[in-house]
Motif scaffolding. Structure first.
Motif, short mmCIF file in Angstrom:
data_model
loop_
_atom_site.label_atom_id
_atom_site.label_comp_id
_atom_site.label_asym_id
_atom_site.label_seq_id
_atom_site.Cartn_x
_atom_site.Cartn_y
_atom_site.Cartn_z
N GLY A 269 0.83 -1.20 0.00
CA GLY A 269 0.00 0.00 0.00
C GLY A 269 0.86 1.25 0.00
N ARG A 270 0.51 2.17 -0.88
CA ARG A 270 1.32 3.38 -1.04
C ARG A 270 0.82 4.53 -0.17
NH1 ARG A 270 4.87 0.01 -3.05
NH2 ARG A 270 5.17 0.02 -5.31
N ALA B 3 1.16 2.86 5.23
CA ALA B 3 1.43 1.73 6.09
C ALA B 3 2.14 0.59 5.36
CB ALA B 3 0.13 1.24 6.71
N ASN C 44 -8.33 6.42 -1.58
CA ASN C 44 -7.91 7.46 -0.65
C ASN C 44 -7.00 8.45 -1.38
OD1 ASN C 44 -6.88 8.97 1.43
ND2 ASN C 44 -6.51 7.22 2.79
N ASP D 30 -6.97 11.53 -0.25
CA ASP D 30 -7.01 12.65 0.68
C ASP D 30 -5.59 13.01 1.09
OD1 ASP D 30 -8.31 14.64 2.12
OD2 ASP D 30 -8.02 13.52 3.96
N GLU D 31 -4.77 13.17 0.12
CA GLU D 31 -3.35 13.36 0.37
C GLU D 31 -3.10 14.62 1.19
OE1 GLU D 31 0.00 12.57 -2.78
OE2 GLU D 31 -1.22 14.28 -3.29
N GLU E 109 -0.74 14.42 4.09
CA GLU E 109 0.48 14.23 4.87
C GLU E 109 1.53 15.23 4.37
OE1 GLU E 109 1.09 12.05 7.25
OE2 GLU E 109 3.26 11.74 7.28
N TYR F 9 -7.01 16.91 7.62
CA TYR F 9 -5.95 15.92 7.40
C TYR F 9 -6.39 14.53 7.85
CZ TYR F 9 -1.70 13.35 8.77
OH TYR F 9 -0.74 12.40 8.96
N ILE F 10 -7.15 14.49 8.95
CA ILE F 10 -7.48 13.20 9.54
C ILE F 10 -8.28 12.32 8.59
CG2 ILE F 10 -9.59 14.03 10.66
CD1 ILE F 10 -7.07 11.44 11.99
N GLU G 55 -6.93 9.13 7.19
CA GLU G 55 -7.03 7.88 7.93
C GLU G 55 -8.27 7.17 7.41
OE1 GLU G 55 -7.75 4.87 10.84
OE2 GLU G 55 -9.16 6.41 10.20
N GLU G 56 -8.14 5.90 7.11
CA GLU G 56 -9.18 5.27 6.30
C GLU G 56 -10.57 5.23 6.94
OE1 GLU G 56 -7.33 1.58 5.40
OE2 GLU G 56 -7.80 0.67 7.33
N ILE H 2 -10.18 -0.14 1.15
CA ILE H 2 -9.66 1.20 0.91
C ILE H 2 -8.19 1.09 0.52
CG2 ILE H 2 -9.27 3.48 1.92
CD1 ILE H 2 -11.34 2.12 4.14
N ASN I 243 -4.84 3.46 -1.35
CA ASN I 243 -4.31 4.73 -1.78
C ASN I 243 -4.37 4.83 -3.31
OD1 ASN I 243 -1.32 5.92 -2.73
ND2 ASN I 243 -2.52 7.21 -1.35
N SER J 248 -1.65 3.07 -5.11
CA SER J 248 -1.82 1.61 -5.08
C SER J 248 -2.74 1.18 -6.21
CB SER J 248 -2.40 1.15 -3.74
OG SER J 248 -1.72 1.71 -2.66
N ALA K 121 -3.78 6.39 14.35
CA ALA K 121 -2.34 6.57 14.48
C ALA K 121 -1.93 8.04 14.42
CB ALA K 121 -1.63 5.78 13.38
C1 LIG Z 1 -3.47 10.26 10.40
C2 LIG Z 1 -3.41 9.43 9.16
C3 LIG Z 1 -3.42 10.05 7.94
C4 LIG Z 1 -3.40 9.30 6.77
N1 LIG Z 1 -3.41 9.94 5.59
C5 LIG Z 1 -3.42 9.21 4.45
C6 LIG Z 1 -3.49 9.85 3.18
O1 LIG Z 1 -3.52 11.08 3.10
N2 LIG Z 1 -3.53 9.10 2.08
C7 LIG Z 1 -3.51 7.74 2.14
O2 LIG Z 1 -3.57 7.07 1.13
N3 LIG Z 1 -3.43 7.10 3.32
C8 LIG Z 1 -3.40 7.80 4.47
N4 LIG Z 1 -3.35 7.15 5.67
C9 LIG Z 1 -3.34 5.69 5.66
C10 LIG Z 1 -4.71 5.13 5.50
O3 LIG Z 1 -5.30 5.00 6.78
C11 LIG Z 1 -4.76 3.76 4.86
O4 LIG Z 1 -3.85 2.95 5.54
C12 LIG Z 1 -4.42 3.78 3.41
O5 LIG Z 1 -5.24 4.65 2.70
C13 LIG Z 1 -4.59 2.40 2.84
O6 LIG Z 1 -4.19 2.36 1.49
P1 LIG Z 1 -2.94 1.54 1.01
O7 LIG Z 1 -3.04 0.18 1.65
O8 LIG Z 1 -3.09 1.49 -0.45
O9 LIG Z 1 -1.76 2.27 1.46
C14 LIG Z 1 -3.34 7.90 6.84
C15 LIG Z 1 -3.33 7.29 8.09
C16 LIG Z 1 -3.36 8.03 9.23
C17 LIG Z 1 -3.33 7.36 10.55
#
Ligand SMILES: Cc1cc2nc3c(=O)[nH]c(=O)nc-3n(C[C@H](O)[C@H](O)[C@H](O)COP(=O)(O)O)c2cc1C
Ligand code: SF4
Ligand code: FES
Lengths: 431, 789, 166
Positions: free
Chosen positions: A59-60, A63, A87, A89-90, A92, A175-176, A179-180, A213, A215, A218, A395
């Motif tokens: 996952g990009r 995590a 997701n 919602d970039e 970070e 930003y939050i 988080e998925e 969900i 990214n 991904s 997280a």
């Molecule tokens: C506080 C917080 C912010 C996050 N922001 C993003 C984000 O902006 N974009 C994103 O893809 N995942 C973000 N994540 C991770 C997602 O919860 C989730 O793990 C991810 O979208 C899963 O996609 P992936 O498995 O393709 O990485 C964030 C997690 C946390 C805890």
């Protein structure tokens, strides 16, 4: 100003062409062939998932969880509604790759999500798009219209009986919601407050239905994996770190931008691609995976390769692949203060340790930066951080603590100097 | 079943249990704030963190499902550390001024801070300040700085109240609990958020700063305000009721109270309390002593009976009185030779009296009702009549109960309605007949003696029938409105028929805290205590329609409590003497009564209420009677003796109770809604003109709540308007808000007209029991609306 | 309360979600309502969301007003306070700060004579500090009226931009 090296998602995308995002251009690059081949061959769902698994795609979004494995968690035979959610919602700090995917190659994402929908037996998908990139949201909607008009989306796709539709949902500044589970809440029209897990989205997701969900990056990697094969993708990177990855390089480099390069590429090579240090300044520190990843001293970074395993061994995370480069004119107290402010601003507010702790951390760091630090403050920061990390629903609290721990660890002398002399050790200049 | 070990103790718990439930089941306390057994799990306060073996981090006990073989430590270093850490965070922005906080002494945060807090704060920064909010006259949200964001209040309004009225706005540290700006919290059960709030952020506005918890004694009691029989804790100080809280009883009120149960007590200390006996001489009231007053009463009763006979006397008693009071008043009347006794003051249809075979009640327990798979509610304003029962039905609907409704308005029930019939009252018999006919169609081979051939079955009637027939358990309930309805007996007969064919239980949600007790006590014209045979007398309606020369009123203000207030007041005024035993000297009583005997409300006397489910609940007085007021049973005892009647030598209320209930006999044997066969007339009266839908407003239902200043400040207690469907307004050529004259027979009042498109066309929703509408007539009689001056 | 065009836009959003999930459209609906007010408002007070508008949107979607209010106050792009004709939100988060984000904010502040969070007396400009906009590679960046991202905002670029805004 995106700069793309050879890769998976941006292979063949000429970002100087204003129409590079359009369906015609995508099809000319071999777009939608993966979808066609799957649908026409009526490829079994588990075979599609196996292919994604074999590609080693992780996952990009931050995590790095294996994507194929995640897909296999979806109850495929579940009779009711199910959803795939992207997701975008970039938010970070330091990350700006997904925006470029929407801008220059949205159909790769659309195709990837349709394939995901097929593989997991869902009929509807949503893409949650970061609030601040409205133009990209509108462009993505235009791309969806193109795909719908061409029969890639909607009822009975390409006459194969498979139906799938995809909609864009626009965020509005939180930003939050990256988080998925916060994202799911937001998609449901609520405040973006993360949900306690279990239950996980695979069993209780959007509207309480099974949901997967991923990214943007991904999903956008999937058409390549299907079209060119898992093996080819895997080989583009290194074992356990398959594929290429988009790195968003920001800060004190001469050419900030996105670089899609094989996982395992040395950091030094990436730095060079990005034009090297700005005005030849000295590298001091790098945050290798977005603001939530622990900072690493420049010299440590120079010995690392850009992949999950290498960065994690050095005590940080590859995260979202946001590489924030800082030169020796940056005061680390000031830099940390800005990040602490961010987490304080963005805490959703439900968990006590995060709601109260992020503000506390920020205020103490702010005090130190403003010459009112106390000798016990560094211990206090770490102790407060320890009471936050791992004790919340999501997280974000950890994300707020990692920078505090790593900045005060690797650059402790700067903090101590600040407290003792009530001013910066370095002649601070942001840029 | 799953095995789990908590602090070394092994136990088994059902699948799906959480760690906190498991711990609580063996009495192991885990500190918590956001967790509440009746609310969804938020897991946001993080106070309940415990160590679970093999988990790398402490886990919230409230949200962590038990897995087989799990080992939990609630008190290990890891757990204690985590809990202390959370406590520190909770306190950094919390004012530490417990001595001046209204919650001091009953604050969960204060209690837990003692066990989990540090003595000195490491937080040296400025503390957060949150501005107070306005949540209306009942809940004080003046000190929101104290809020710890547990969101219990938010979840309560959404999940139990049925409509989210409180929210948490903003984000992070800036989060604030608030109602929608400019709006107050209007739920009829809103006060529960005061109990739920673990700190001093949401407090009782009327109670605020009036006493400290440790100065209060806690006494048990029972709510008189509706038929549910909610269990109360009445807190008193120096002879005064200071506050009312719920006494948890899962079978009745769970851990909740309606706002009426909670805030009515403020009416106990009203200026209008009658403190000494009073006699009217030549139109002027004089305070007097008991002896004089009682002699006056005796003289009056003897005089009227000598001049006009015993039948010229009528006894009207309120079902808000205790079982013992009602028993004694009927005993006294009957011993004196008066047979005109009734407690059903707002009823208009007494045709079923002859057919009635027992004491009318809910027909099931409350728990049975809310676990029925299909419920049909006939003529009920639900949320206003029985607020907690409505809330409980809302939970039932979430668990799959189908709620069906027959009413004159599609009121917002804040829950899913399976099928609803909305028709003017005069069409209800035919509508219920439609349900019966549809049931016959669904139940092959079933028959009825009622002639339903001419009835049309509406789609909704068919859906209701299907719901009742298909449910494995079903119930039909007649609400207060149905009980006041001019065709009550017919509706009950139909409920019985439908119940017979579908297996559904049927019954009434009784209006007052002791409606069932009043029937058991024989405060009825044709049935004595426990159904004994008596010489028949006149019912409430008849006593007023053909006025008596003397009335004895027990605990009632007839202008508010009668079916036809105009008629009731006229009868009182025409009488030679009106003797009122009352806790209040209301304006009406002062106008038409001749002697006022101050009696004790339920908080000042021992007694018994029998709830809608037939539950006999006795209680003691929680404070001494105010002034010269005396428990009514003592007044009646003395009166019996002074009238020379035998059998009035009681020493205690228990003696009376024992005599009334024939100590030891099973009360439930007397409960029965069954009517012997009665004809039903399905023809719908011609509908030219408008019919009044005269509802009892929630906070005017009884003498105590009427006088509770905080309840009277709520939006619910606002002066009545004449509500009509928009189409009616148009036909009348009126505009919303315009003054209209509402005319019933010779009586009329002027008030504003308003639109409520949830109403059936043809009805005017116009509340009774309010000073501005007492000049009007029958609750479900014809009414005319004309443009006002 | 809202124009037919705005309502049509909201309806389009509602259609994206399952029939019983109109609530999902509350974010877009508030955005559309705010956008209408921004375009039609003549003074700062008319360009932000009011409780009346929020209540209207809530009722339109059939959700409790306080739930819509929660949403409007949780996401920080909804203007809940009076706002100038041009709302300028400068990203000052770390990656942008490293490339002039803070300097840009200061430059605009000096140029307009207002501090962060303030509006010019003529009601024309509001200057805000923003969090990461996902465009750090283009730093310094600012967001104009929520929907228009302006990249590489050097002092010259700012001068030019401000001159364009009427
Ligand atoms: C506080 C917080 C912010 C996050 N922001 C993003 C984000 O902006 N974009 C994103 O893809 N995942 C973000 N994540 C991770 C997602 O919860 C989730 O793990 C991810 O979208 C899963 O996609 P992936 O498995 O393709 O990485 C964030 C997690 C946390 C805890
Ligand atoms: S950790 Fe912070 S952001 Fe995450 S759910 Fe808890 S309060 Fe919200
Ligand atoms: S009680 Fe478990 S987190 Fe609040």
């Amino acid at each position: 100003m995106a700069v793309f090296v050879k890769g998976v998602i941006f292979d063949g995308v000429d970002t100087t062409q204003p129409d590079c995002w359009r369906l015609a251009a995508y099809e000319a690059r071999g777009g939608y062939q993966a979808l066609r081949s799957i649908l026409q061959a009526q490829m079994p769902q588990e075979d599609v998932i196996a292919e994604v698994k074999n590609s080693g795609l992780r996952g990009r979004g931050g995590a790095g969880f294996p994507t194929g494995l995640k897909w296999s968690f979806m109850p495929r035979s579940f009779p009711g509604d199910k959803y795939v959610v992207c997701n975008t919602d970039e938010g970070e700090p330091g990350t700006f790759k997904d925006r470029d995917i929407l801008r220059y190659n949205p159909h790769a994402l659309i195709e990837g999500m349709i394939i995901a929908g097929y593989a997991m037996g869902t009929r509807v998908g949503y893409n949650y798009i970061h609030g601040e990139i409205f133009a990209e949201y509108e462009l993505f909607e235009a791309a969806l219209d193109e795909a719908r008009a061409a029969g890639y989306l909607g009822e009975n796709i390409l006459g194969t009986g498979f139906s799938f539709d995809l909609f864009a949902h626009h965020g509005y500044g939180a930003y939050i919601c990256g988080e998925e589970t916060a994202l799911l809440e937001s998609l449901e029209g609520k405040k973006g407050q993360p949900r306690f897990k279990p239950p996980f989205p695979a069993s209780f997701g959007l509207y309480g239905k099974p949901t997967t969900i991923n990214n943007t990056e991904s999903f956008a990697s999937v058409p390549f994996i299907i079209r060119d094969g898992a093996q080819k993708f895997l080989e583009a990177g290194k074992p356990n770190n398959g594929g290429t990855k988009l790195f968003s390089v920001s800060g004190h480099v001469n050419r900030p931008g996105n670089y899609e390069i094989p996982l395992g590429t040395p950091f030094s090579a990436l730095l060079e691609m990005a034009g090297g240090m700005k005005d030849g300044s000295r590298l001091k520190a790098v945050i290798p995976g977005g603001s939530s990843a622990p900072v690493l001293p420049g010299e440590v970074m120079m010995d690392l390769t850009m992949d999950y395993d290498s960065i994690s061994k050095a005590g940080s995370m590859l995260g979202s692949g946001a590489v924030i480069v800082m030169n020796d004119q940056v005061c680390m107290v000031k830099a940390l203060e800005r990040l602490a402010y961010f987490y304080h601003e963005e805490s959703c507010g439900q968990c006590t340790p995060c709601r109260e702790g992020t503000g506390w951390l920020y205020r103490v760091i702010h005090r130190i930066e403003n010459g009112q630090g106390r000798p016990e403050d560094l211990d206090l920061l770490n102790s407060v951080g320890n009471n936050m990390a791992g004790r919340t629903i999501c997280a974000l609290a950890d994300a707020a603590v990692f920078p505090v721990r790593s900045f005060t660890k690797h650059f402790r002398d700067e903090f101590e100097y600040h407290i003792e002399h009530r001013k910066c050790l370095v002649e601070h200049k942001w840029c | 079943m799953l095995e789990i070990e908590i602090d070394g103790k092994k136990l088994t718990v059902p699948q799906g249990s959480t760690v906190i439930e498991a711990a609580h089941s063996i009495g192991t306390y885990i500190p918590h704030f956001c967790y509440h057994k009746k609310l969804s799990i938020a897991a946001n306060c993080r106070m309940c963190l415990v160590e679970v073996e093999k988990a790398p981090k402490p886990l919230p006990a409230c949200a962590t499902p038990v897995t087989d073989g799990m080992k939990v430590h609630t008190n290990s270093d890891m757990a204690r550390n985590a809990q202390k850490g959370v406590m520190e965070f909770l306190l950094i922005n919390h004012p530490l001024d417990c001595p001046i906080c209204d919650q001091g002494g009953e604050c969960q945060l204060q209690d837990l801070a003692v066990g989990y807090g540090n003595s000195a704060s490491r937080y040296q920064e400025e503390k957060r300040v949150v501005v107070g909010k306005d949540m209306g006259p009942l809940i004080s949200a003046a000190e929101m700085t104290r809020c710890i964001h547990c969101t219990r209040c938010v979840r309560f309004t959404e999940e139990i109240g049925g409509f989210q009225e409180i929210g948490m706005a903003n984000r992070g540290e800036f989060s604030e609990i608030l109602p929608f700006l400019g709006k107050t919290v209007n739920s009829e059960i809103s006060g529960n958020v005061i109990d739920l709030c673990p700190v001093g952020a949401l407090t009782s506005k009327p109670f605020r700063y009036s006493a400290r918890p440790w100065e209060l004694s806690r006494r048990k009691s029972v709510s008189p305000h509706d038929g549910l029989g909610s269990n109360l804790i009445v807190q008193v100080r120096t002879g005064q009721v200071m506050r009312v809280l719920p006494l948890e009883n899962e079978a009745i009120n769970e851990c909740w109270l309606s706002d009426r149960d909670r805030f009515s007590y403020e009416g106990l200390n009203s200026e209008e309390r009658l403190r000494v006996p009073m006699i009217k001489h030549g139109g002027v009231w004089h305070e007097t002593d008991w002896q004089t007053a009682l002699e006056y009463v005796v003289k009056g009763l003897n005089g009227v009976s000598a001049d006009h006979g015993k039948d010229a006397i009528g006894v009207l008693a309120s079902p808000y009185s205790t079982l013992e009071e009602l028993y004694l008043v009927q005993k006294l009347a009957r011993a004196f030779g008066v047979n005109n006794i009734d407690h059903r003051l707002r009823r208009s249809d007494f045709r079923g009296d002859e057919a009635q075979q027992g004491v009318q009640w809910l027909g099931s327990t409350i728990l049975e009702l809310v676990s029925a798979k299909s419920v049909l509610l006939v003529g009920s304003t639900q949320r206003k009549e029985q607020p907690l029962l409505a809330a409980r039905l809302r939970q039932a609907v979430k668990k799959g109960t189908e709620l069906n409704v027959l009413h004159y308005a599609a009121d917002e029930l804040l829950t899913r309605v399976n099928a609803g019939i909305v028709l003017p009252p005069q069409a209800w018999v035919a509508a219920l007949g439609g349900v019966l006919k549809a049931v016959l169609g669904l139940k092959e081979g079933s028959t009825t003696t009622l002639d339903v051939s001419a009835i049309d079955v509406s789609e909704d009637a068919a859906r209701i029938a299907a719901s009742l027939v298909n449910a494995e358990s079903a119930a039909i309930v007649l609400g207060n409105v149905a009980q006041h309805h001019p065709d009550f007996s017919q509706l009950l007969m139909l409920a019985q028929e439908i119940g017979r064919l579908t297996g559904a239980r049927f019954g009434l949600t009784t209006e007052a805290g002791n409606s069932v007790g009043a029937e058991l006590a024989g405060a009825l014209p044709k049935r004595g205590p426990l159904g004994t045979t008596v010489t028949a007398g006149l019912n409430a309606r008849e006593m007023l329609a053909s006025p008596r020369k003397a009335y004895v009123l027990l605990n009632t203000e007839v202008e508010f409590d009668s079916y036809d207030s105009q008629q009731a007041v006229a009868a009182m005024k025409a009488a030679e003497t009106v003797i009122a035993l009352s806790a209040y000297k209301g304006q009406g009583l002062l106008d038409y009564a001749d002697v006022l005997l101050p009696i004790a409300p339920f908080t000042e006397t021992a007694g018994t209420f029998v709830s809608m489910e037939g539950r006999v609940q006795s209680f003691n007085g929680v404070v001494r009677p105010l002034g010269e007021a005396r428990p009514a049973w003592k007044v009646l005892r003395v009166l019996g003796n002074m009238l020379g009647l035998s059998g009035f030598a009681y020493d205690s209320v228990e003696e009376i109770r024992g005599e009334c209930l024939k100590a030891g006999t099973d009360v439930s044997a007397n409960l029965s809604n069954t009517l012997s066969s009665m004809p039903v007339d399905f023809s719908v009266a011609a509908t030219a003109g408008l019919i009044r839908a005269g509802e009892v407003p929630m906070y005017h239902a009884d003498a105590i709540c009427r006088r509770s200043p905080p309840l009277q400040l709520t939006a619910e207690a606002a002066a009545p308007r004449a509500y009509v469907h928009g189409s009616v307004l148009q036909q009348l050529g009126l505009e919303e808000g315009a003054a209209v004259v509402a005319v019933q027979g010779d009586s009329q009042v002027t008030l504003p007209v308003a639109v409520d498109n949830r109403l059936a066309a043809g009805v005017v929703r116009l509340a009774c029991a309010h000073p501005t509408t007492v000049a009007l007539g029958g609750l479900f009689d014809r009414i005319e609306l004309k443009r006002g001056a | 309360m809202l124009t037919a065009e705005s309502l049509a836009l909201i309806d389009r959003e509602v259609a994206k979600y399952p029939a019983d999930q109109a609530r999902s459209a509350v974010m877009s609906a508030l955005r559309i309502a705010l956008e209408e007010r921004r375009q039609t408002g003549t003074v700062p007070e008319e360009r932000c969301l009011t409780t009346e508008v929020i209540e209207f949107v809530a009722n339109y979607l059939g959700i409790p007003p306080v739930a819509a209010y929660e949403v409007a106050t949780f996401y920080n792009m909804y203007d809940m306070k009076p706002v100038g004709k041009y709302k300028i939100t400068v990203c000052t988060n770390l990656p942008c700060a490293l490339r002039g984000g803070v300097d840009t904010a200061n430059y605009i502040s000096r140029k307009l004579g207002i501090g962060l969070g303030e509006t010019t007396p003529d009601g024309k400009f509001t200057l805000l500090e923003g969090e990461c906009m996902g465009a750090c590679g283009d730093a310094p960046v600012l967001l104009l009226n929520n929907h228009s991202m302006c990249s590489f905002m050097t002092p010259e670029a700012i001068d030019k931009k401000l001159a364009e805004l009427e």
